[in-house]
Design a protein around this motif. Structure first.
Motif, mmCIF file in Angstrom:
data_model
loop_
_atom_site.group_PDB
_atom_site.id
_atom_site.type_symbol
_atom_site.label_atom_id
_atom_site.label_comp_id
_atom_site.label_asym_id
_atom_site.label_seq_id
_atom_site.Cartn_x
_atom_site.Cartn_y
_atom_site.Cartn_z
ATOM 1 N N VAL A 1 0.836 -1.203 0.000
ATOM 2 C CA VAL A 1 0.000 0.000 0.000
ATOM 3 C C VAL A 1 0.870 1.252 0.000
ATOM 4 O O VAL A 1 1.848 1.342 0.746
ATOM 5 N N ILE A 2 0.514 2.215 -0.843
ATOM 6 C CA ILE A 2 1.149 3.532 -0.825
ATOM 7 C C ILE A 2 0.517 4.333 0.311
ATOM 8 O O ILE A 2 -0.705 4.475 0.372
ATOM 9 N N ARG A 3 1.327 4.835 1.204
ATOM 10 C CA ARG A 3 0.827 5.537 2.383
ATOM 11 C C ARG A 3 -0.126 6.661 1.999
ATOM 12 O O ARG A 3 0.152 7.466 1.100
ATOM 13 N N GLY A 4 -1.287 6.710 2.687
ATOM 14 C CA GLY A 4 -2.302 7.701 2.363
ATOM 15 C C GLY A 4 -1.944 9.102 2.809
ATOM 16 O O GLY A 4 -0.964 9.329 3.525
ATOM 17 N N PHE B 1 2.988 22.241 10.738
ATOM 18 C CA PHE B 1 2.291 21.147 11.416
ATOM 19 C C PHE B 1 3.279 20.111 11.965
ATOM 20 O O PHE B 1 2.911 18.953 12.179
ATOM 21 N N ALA B 2 4.515 20.544 12.191
ATOM 22 C CA ALA B 2 5.604 19.593 12.458
ATOM 23 C C ALA B 2 5.272 18.586 13.562
ATOM 24 O O ALA B 2 5.382 17.378 13.356
ATOM 25 N N HIS B 3 4.879 19.061 14.738
ATOM 26 C CA HIS B 3 4.703 18.147 15.860
ATOM 27 C C HIS B 3 3.356 17.430 15.839
ATOM 28 O O HIS B 3 3.288 16.250 16.185
ATOM 29 N N VAL B 4 2.321 18.110 15.453
ATOM 30 C CA VAL B 4 0.996 17.491 15.529
ATOM 31 C C VAL B 4 0.777 16.480 14.410
ATOM 32 O O VAL B 4 0.188 15.412 14.625
ATOM 33 N N VAL B 5 1.251 16.769 13.199
ATOM 34 C CA VAL B 5 1.169 15.794 12.107
ATOM 35 C C VAL B 5 2.305 14.782 12.242
ATOM 36 O O VAL B 5 2.130 13.586 11.985
ATOM 37 N N GLY B 6 3.486 15.244 12.660
ATOM 38 C CA GLY B 6 4.594 14.348 12.923
ATOM 39 C C GLY B 6 5.373 13.970 11.691
ATOM 40 O O GLY B 6 5.442 14.723 10.716
ATOM 41 N N TYR B 7 5.945 12.785 11.715
ATOM 42 C CA TYR B 7 6.775 12.294 10.610
ATOM 43 C C TYR B 7 6.610 10.778 10.556
ATOM 44 O O TYR B 7 6.283 10.125 11.551
ATOM 45 N N SER C 1 -9.251 19.565 8.447
ATOM 46 C CA SER C 1 -10.711 19.531 8.342
ATOM 47 C C SER C 1 -11.216 20.470 7.262
ATOM 48 O O SER C 1 -12.317 20.272 6.725
ATOM 49 N N ASP C 2 -10.413 21.491 6.899
ATOM 50 C CA ASP C 2 -10.802 22.410 5.836
ATOM 51 C C ASP C 2 -10.065 22.114 4.530
ATOM 52 O O ASP C 2 -9.949 22.977 3.657
ATOM 53 N N GLY C 3 -9.570 20.882 4.381
ATOM 54 C CA GLY C 3 -9.145 20.400 3.074
ATOM 55 C C GLY C 3 -7.700 20.624 2.673
ATOM 56 O O GLY C 3 -7.329 20.337 1.532
ATOM 57 N N LYS C 4 -6.841 21.099 3.554
ATOM 58 C CA LYS C 4 -5.440 21.309 3.208
ATOM 59 C C LYS C 4 -4.668 19.993 3.371
ATOM 60 O O LYS C 4 -4.748 19.343 4.424
ATOM 61 N N VAL C 5 -3.924 19.601 2.348
ATOM 62 C CA VAL C 5 -3.109 18.389 2.424
ATOM 63 C C VAL C 5 -1.834 18.721 3.186
ATOM 64 O O VAL C 5 -1.019 19.529 2.744
ATOM 65 N N VAL C 6 -1.639 18.077 4.333
ATOM 66 C CA VAL C 6 -0.485 18.402 5.179
ATOM 67 C C VAL C 6 0.552 17.287 5.199
ATOM 68 O O VAL C 6 1.657 17.477 5.736
ATOM 69 N N ALA C 7 0.229 16.137 4.634
ATOM 70 C CA ALA C 7 1.205 15.057 4.482
ATOM 71 C C ALA C 7 0.797 14.226 3.275
ATOM 72 O O ALA C 7 -0.363 13.817 3.162
ATOM 73 N N THR C 8 1.735 14.000 2.359
ATOM 74 C CA THR C 8 1.445 13.237 1.148
ATOM 75 C C THR C 8 2.742 12.551 0.705
ATOM 76 O O THR C 8 3.678 12.413 1.495
ATOM 77 N N ASN C 9 2.795 12.107 -0.538
ATOM 78 C CA ASN C 9 3.976 11.415 -1.037
ATOM 79 C C ASN C 9 4.541 12.132 -2.259
ATOM 80 O O ASN C 9 3.786 12.616 -3.107
ATOM 81 N N ASN C 10 5.841 12.198 -2.311
ATOM 82 C CA ASN C 10 6.542 12.744 -3.466
ATOM 83 C C ASN C 10 7.484 11.653 -3.967
ATOM 84 O O ASN C 10 8.609 11.523 -3.499
ATOM 85 N N GLY C 11 6.978 10.831 -4.902
ATOM 86 C CA GLY C 11 7.723 9.641 -5.304
ATOM 87 C C GLY C 11 7.747 8.665 -4.147
ATOM 88 O O GLY C 11 6.714 8.332 -3.564
ATOM 89 N N ASP C 12 8.919 8.233 -3.762
ATOM 90 C CA ASP C 12 9.058 7.302 -2.638
ATOM 91 C C ASP C 12 9.215 8.019 -1.307
ATOM 92 O O ASP C 12 9.248 7.371 -0.247
ATOM 93 N N ALA C 13 9.309 9.334 -1.322
ATOM 94 C CA ALA C 13 9.539 10.091 -0.088
ATOM 95 C C ALA C 13 8.234 10.666 0.454
ATOM 96 O O ALA C 13 7.309 10.992 -0.292
ATOM 97 N N VAL D 1 -8.527 12.283 7.613
ATOM 98 C CA VAL D 1 -9.029 13.655 7.741
ATOM 99 C C VAL D 1 -8.909 14.045 9.212
ATOM 100 O O VAL D 1 -9.585 13.477 10.070
ATOM 101 N N SER D 2 -8.040 14.986 9.492
ATOM 102 C CA SER D 2 -7.791 15.372 10.883
ATOM 103 C C SER D 2 -8.844 16.361 11.371
ATOM 104 O O SER D 2 -9.646 16.891 10.597
ATOM 105 N N THR D 3 -8.824 16.631 12.666
ATOM 106 C CA THR D 3 -9.702 17.648 13.254
ATOM 107 C C THR D 3 -9.088 19.043 13.156
ATOM 108 O O THR D 3 -9.734 20.027 13.510
ATOM 109 N N LEU D 4 -7.850 19.132 12.672
ATOM 110 C CA LEU D 4 -7.121 20.399 12.645
ATOM 111 C C LEU D 4 -7.722 21.380 11.652
ATOM 112 O O LEU D 4 -8.208 20.991 10.589
ATOM 113 N N ASN D 5 -7.668 22.641 12.016
ATOM 114 C CA ASN D 5 -8.115 23.718 11.133
ATOM 115 C C ASN D 5 -6.884 24.528 10.700
ATOM 116 O O ASN D 5 -6.121 25.007 11.547
ATOM 117 N N TYR D 6 -6.724 24.673 9.388
ATOM 118 C CA TYR D 6 -5.527 25.330 8.870
ATOM 119 C C TYR D 6 -5.393 26.761 9.385
ATOM 120 O O TYR D 6 -4.301 27.180 9.809
#
Length: 514
Positions: free
Chosen positions: A97-100, A126-132, A105-117, A174-179
């Motif tokens: 599976v490719i990580r989702g 969003f460093a700490h709340v979204v994490g790594y 909550s208002d539709g901003k993509v805060v973590a995705t994939n760029n190739g294999d990274a 879909v997080s509860t966070l508001n951008y």
């Protein structure tokens, strides 16, 4: 008639007994011995069978209990256990599976994939709340790991991918966070270290969570190496909002007030203190108010509004310490918070055997008491929510990669910790903090009402200050609650009350109350 029936029954019993005696009398001595032996054997077998029957019942009970537990696990708890962040076997899903994505909550993509990274479009925001997702994982990347590695693409698509030996696309969290609130909180802290938690009191949804110093999760390899090098004292990976522990300062006076109300339900209404000297001694400890101010004659509400240390030192000396501790432990001091990610345990050390010299400072939030910003957010949210504490959470729903909802997470309550009268009294006192007390200048001209409590906690031998603000907006029907701490506010000039004002302003400016 009844007497005749009873007489007939007695007569019948007598005839049966007599008949039995006659039947036995007809037997030979050998036959009577045989019957006696059989009766003895039956009695011995009966005694021996009792424990066997008991064990049989116990085993049957355990088997049925085990079956019931397995059914409960398979139906109710399966997803929660599999999704547990501690389940490292989840990473095996990554082979198929490719990580989702993670979105706000208002539709901003805060973590995705760029190739294999893994790619984080907003860098530090969003460093700490979204994490790594690398190394040990953190934040939503950790608590949502199972969902991100599960795919609910349509069945035909998954079959085709399997036949082609291609990966399926993982689900979207879909997080509860508001951008907008996250951006506002981040910018309001500026270059100051500290933390911000923004919550919905009636649901437990975390709308924003900021911790500084921060890091760029797109550069996690370098950040991880630096943070874990032998000669580094870096704490950038620490989420101060959930794992930081700080002296609560005068925000602790909220719970001291509640303890006083509970222990002296009549006296607190008549309480007065004359703060007329720059310093006063309580239990052989010298106490002064912030800036060595004097506040004059005060009732309890004014003492909270003015954040009068001397008044609260006086109140502390009147408290039963064990009952005080009970109240604090009801509010989760010395206990784990009901939160899915890792969080620090707040600490209250006093008990009935403690040196009484520790009581005065503890009553106004100094001493050895420690609390996390998330915990302080839970406390103030409980007041805002009428005494009911809600469990904080970060994931609102799960969608497949095409946007079809798969799962919706509902609010969950922890416990009712306060009565409505206690809530009403504390809310009125905290309202006064904002209208005429220590936070009044920060909320002047606001188009909404707010209630809260400021706090200043000294550290580094009194050389530096932590600035606190906890509170909520629209006290009659609370909308949003905040917990904010700023480190070295005496140096950077950032005050927690000012950060709170910006967050509340942004909340209403963006129509989030609708």
């Amino acid at each position: 008639m009844k007497k005749k029936e009873e007489a007939l029954k007695k007569s019948q019993k007598k005839r049966n007994r007599h008949k039995k005696e006659l039947d036995i009398s007809l037997l030979t001595p050998e036959q009577r011995d045989f019957l006696e032996k059989e009766e003895k054997i039956d009695k011995i077998n009966e005694k021996m069978n009792r424990p066997v029957i008991g064990i049989t019942y116990i085993c049957s009970f355990l088997i049925f209990g085990l079956i019931a537990y397995i059914m409960h696990f398979m139906i109710v708890e399966k997803d929660e256990v599999i999704a547990n962040a501690a389940n490292t076997r989840l990473d095996r899903y990554a082979a198929d599976v490719i990580r989702g994505d993670i979105v706000t909550s208002d539709g901003k993509v805060v973590a995705t994939n760029n190739g294999d990274a893994r790619y984080y479009p907003y860098d530090q925001l969003f460093a700490h709340v979204v994490g790594y997702s690398g190394y040990t994982k953190a934040g939503i990347e950790l608590v949502g790991n199972y969902h991100l590695l599960e795919s609910h693409a349509n069945a035909a698509e998954r079959v085709i991918h399997t036949l082609r030996e291609e990966k399926n696309i993982g689900d979207t969290v879909v997080s509860t966070l508001n951008y907008e609130l996250q951006r506002t909180a981040y910018d309001a802290l500026g270059y100051a270290d500290g933390a911000v938690v923004v919550m919905e009191p009636d649901t437990g949804k975390i709308l924003a969570m900021v911790s500084k110093p921060d890091f760029n999760p797109n550069e996690i390899d370098a950040v991880w190496e630096e943070a874990n090098s032998g000669n580094s004292d870096s704490s950038v990976l620490l989420n101060r909002a959930t794992q930081g522990l700080y002296p609560p300062g005068s925000t602790f006076k909220i719970l001291t007030t509640l303890s006083f109300m509970r222990q002296q339900p009549e006296k607190y209404k008549e309480y007065h203190y004359n703060c007329s000297l720059e310093e006063q001694t309580f239990n052989n400890v010298t106490v002064h108010c912030y800036g060595r101010k004097t506040h004059g004659e005060e009732d309890l509400s004014q003492a909270l509004a003015n954040s009068c240390n001397q008044a609260y030192a006086d109140i502390g000396t009147q408290l039963n310490v064990n009952k005080w501790r009970d109240t604090l432990e009801d509010f989760l001091f010395n206990k784990s918070l009901p939160y899915t990610d890792s969080s620090a345990t707040s600490r209250f050390c006093l008990d009935g055997k403690s040196d009484k010299g520790y009581i005065p400072q503890t009553a106004f939030g100094q001493g050895d008491t420690l609390i996390s910003p998330l915990h302080n957010a839970l406390i103030v949210s409980t007041i805002a929510n009428g005494g009911l504490m809600m469990k904080p959470y970060l994931i609102d729903s799960i969608e497949n990669y095409k946007g079809t909802r798969i799962k919706k997470f509902s609010p969950s309550s922890y416990d009712t910790l306060m009565t409505s009268d206690e809530v009403d009294t504390l809310t009125s006192y905290m309202r006064k903090v904002v209208t005429e007390g220590t936070a009044a200048s920060y909320f002047a001209g606001a188009q909404y009402e707010a209630a809260g409590k400021t706090g200043t906690a000294e550290y580094d031998n009194g050389n530096h200050d932590y600035s606190w603000f906890v509170g909520f907006s629209n006290p009659d029907h609370p909308d949003v609650a905040v917990s904010i701490i700023v480190e070295e506010s005496d140096v950077n000039g950032v005050k927690a009350s000012a950060v709170a004002r910006q967050i509340f302003d942004a909340y209403y400016a963006n129509g989030l109350d609708q």
